[in-house]
Design an enzyme around this catalytic site. Structure first.
Site, PDB file in Angstrom:
ATOM      1  N   GLY A  61      -1.077   8.094  13.218  1.00  0.00           N
ATOM      2  CA  GLY A  61      -1.992   7.860  12.120  1.00  0.00           C
ATOM      3  C   GLY A  61      -1.346   8.156  10.791  1.00  0.00           C
ATOM      4  O   GLY A  61      -0.133   7.959  10.600  1.00  0.00           O
TER       5      GLY A  61
ATOM      6  N   GLY B 245      -0.497  10.847   9.548  1.00  0.00           N
ATOM      7  CA  GLY B 245       0.563  11.843   9.656  1.00  0.00           C
ATOM      8  C   GLY B 245       1.688  11.389  10.556  1.00  0.00           C
ATOM      9  O   GLY B 245       2.870  11.505  10.217  1.00  0.00           O
TER      10      GLY B 245
ATOM     11  N   SER C 187       1.180   7.121  21.173  1.00  0.00           N
ATOM     12  CA  SER C 187      -0.154   6.938  20.595  1.00  0.00           C
ATOM     13  C   SER C 187      -1.058   6.185  21.555  1.00  0.00           C
ATOM     14  O   SER C 187      -0.607   5.283  22.266  1.00  0.00           O
ATOM     15  CB  SER C 187      -0.058   6.164  19.276  1.00  0.00           C
ATOM     16  OG  SER C 187      -1.348   5.875  18.764  1.00  0.00           O
TER      17      SER C 187
ATOM     18  N   CYS D 140     -14.220  17.292   6.300  1.00  0.00           N
ATOM     19  CA  CYS D 140     -13.778  16.122   5.544  1.00  0.00           C
ATOM     20  C   CYS D 140     -14.980  15.573   4.787  1.00  0.00           C
ATOM     21  O   CYS D 140     -15.732  14.749   5.312  1.00  0.00           O
ATOM     22  CB  CYS D 140     -13.201  15.084   6.514  1.00  0.00           C
ATOM     23  SG  CYS D 140     -12.389  13.704   5.711  1.00  0.00           S
TER      24      CYS D 140
ATOM     25  N   GLY E  50      -4.218  13.577   1.892  1.00  0.00           N
ATOM     26  CA  GLY E  50      -2.961  12.852   2.018  1.00  0.00           C
ATOM     27  C   GLY E  50      -1.773  13.574   1.412  1.00  0.00           C
ATOM     28  O   GLY E  50      -0.671  13.569   1.976  1.00  0.00           O
TER      29      GLY E  50
ATOM     30  N   CYS F 124      -7.342  13.792  -4.080  1.00  0.00           N
ATOM     31  CA  CYS F 124      -8.289  12.834  -3.508  1.00  0.00           C
ATOM     32  C   CYS F 124      -8.697  11.809  -4.546  1.00  0.00           C
ATOM     33  O   CYS F 124      -8.934  12.155  -5.707  1.00  0.00           O
ATOM     34  CB  CYS F 124      -9.529  13.561  -2.986  1.00  0.00           C
ATOM     35  SG  CYS F 124     -10.761  12.463  -2.228  1.00  0.00           S
TER      36      CYS F 124
END
Length: 426
Positions: free
Chosen positions: A10, A12, A34, A160, A321, A354
């Site tokens: 993903g 990361g 994955s 999140c 991120g 963000c």
């Protein structure tokens, strides 16, 4: 030659593999494992859920991209990480061995912790995965034909919060574009102690900016909220006081709802003693290295980070991120240092950045470091945030398609804010 396995592909895992290919020796073998054949740009999921993006616009086929970069790819789910054997057991029956393991799986979504929550047998939508967003869009198209109340937010234990605010505002923007906003009461439900907390005790004036945005858009909110149960069309919520007592209960009707769940570690690692905390998140030191298994590193949402404070309703800490990119770079350099017999002492900065898009504007924030007190504590709003998010999506998806893993956040953020001297101290 060393064999480095990256578990997860993903936000990361893919940059981790590409950065490792750049940093490590030519003879070192890199394998990515994955359960998905594609990378998808998770920050664009809210747009997919309202049909502003098609899934194929934010997806990248992994096998051909990795092949061009000399990286092996195994499309399979991990069923068990076995550190004492330096091995990973896969659902295809194979057992993959490694010299070094980088765990970048992201989280497991804990919908089952609240009765009726989530898209798998529950009554709420999700934007945590592109497939969930596709299903959410199908529900959205039906909803706008017969509009009613909306409930959006994040449940207890969630970490999140930015996407919850984004999605509430994007839904509101889409309703106005369709000229049916007047038919839809909206309520934002969050475990945060106040609007704009974001799991970070606020950044700059995120409290004021987000409260103002919701007032202007006529979105009501409930904070310190504990969702006890979700039924078809009704969400049961307890509003909790600071001492843990229930000060008010709510039964919120909805025709459409999206609630971000709490996260936990994936099954393959959750019960491995010395590797994870009680929630199954990877234990790492300041160098992203597991303290008990020195050849295992953790990056991204799957790593354990303690909350800013203890609240009556659990509030987790986000991994944005910028922070993930910082973890990637530090881990790649530490792997190379270890291979060269040098101290693996590179540090991730763990700053937070963000861009929260609202469809016609947005809020941006920078927290350096993410936990107060900070060297940089900045937030701002405006139409430029939406344009910046669109541009970043194009950039990031494009660089993954090309198999380019260069760091982005640090240079962009420091250049934007003109804080090069702070960079050296952060």
């Amino acid at each position: 030659m060393a064999h480095i396995v990256v578990l997860g592909a993903g936000l990361g895992g893919v940059p981790m593999a590409l950065e490792a290919r750049k940093e490590l020796r030519k003879e070192d073998r890199i394998t990515v494992v994955s359960d998905s054949a594609t990378f998808h740009f998770t920050p664009s999921n809210p747009w997919v859920a309202v049909d502003w993006r098609k899934p194929e616009q934010i997806k990248v086929e992994l096998a051909p991209m990795f092949k061009k970069k000399g990286i092996d790819f195994v499309h399979a789910a991990a069923t068990k990480v076995v550190p004492e054997d330096n091995a990973i057991e896969l659902d295809n029956g194979e057992r993959l061995t490694y010299d070094y393991l980088v765990i970048a799986t992201g989280p497991q979504l804990a919908f089952d912790e609240i009765e009726g929550l989530g898209p798998h047998g529950g009554f709420t939508e999700s934007i945590c995965h592109v497939d969930h967003a596709v299903d959410s869009n199908e529900s959205w198209q039906k909803f706008v034909e017969n509009p009613g109340p909306i409930v959006v937010g994040a449940v207890q234990g969630a970490s999140c919060f930015g996407p919850a605010y984004e999605f509430a505002m994007i839904l509101e923007t889409d309703l106005r574009k369709r000229k049916i906003r007047d038919k839809v009461p909206m309520t934002f439900v969050t475990s945060e102690p106040y609007v704009g907390h974001l799991g970070l005790d606020g950044v700059g004036d995120t409290k004021g900016l987000l409260e103002s945005e919701m007032r202007n858009r006529h979105i009501k909110w409930i904070t310190s909220a504990r969702v006890t149960k979700v039924e078809d069309g009704v969400m049961h919520v307890e509003e909790v006081a600071e001492d843990g007592s229930v000060k008010k209960t709510h039964e919120l009707p909805f025709g459409y709802s999206m609630m971000l769940p709490a996260f936990r570690g994936i099954d393959a690692v959750r019960d491995v003693e010395g590797l994870v905390n009680p929630r199954g998140f990877i234990l790492v030191d300041e160098h992203q290295r597991n303290p008990n298994w020195k050849n295992i590193f953790g990056i991204g949402v799957c790593v354990a980070i303690p909350p800013v404070e203890n609240y009556a309703v659990p509030v987790g800490v986000p991994k944005t991120g910028f922070m993930i990119e910082s973890m990637v770079v530090a881990t790649a350099r530490n792997l190379r240092a270890d291979l060269d017999g040098k101290p693996a002492d590179n540090l991730a900065t763990w700053n937070a950045v963000c861009l929260a898009d609202f469809g016609d504007g947005g809020v941006a924030f920078v927290a350096m470091p993410q936990i107060p007190p900070r060297n940089v504590n900045w937030s701002a709003d405006g139409g430029w945030v939406h344009m910046a998010k669109v541009a970043f999506e194009s950039y990031f998806v494009g660089k993954i398609r090309r198999g380019v893993g260069e760091p982005f956040y640090e240079k962009a953020v420091f250049d934007m804010l003109g804080i090069h001297k702070v960079k050296e101290k952060a």
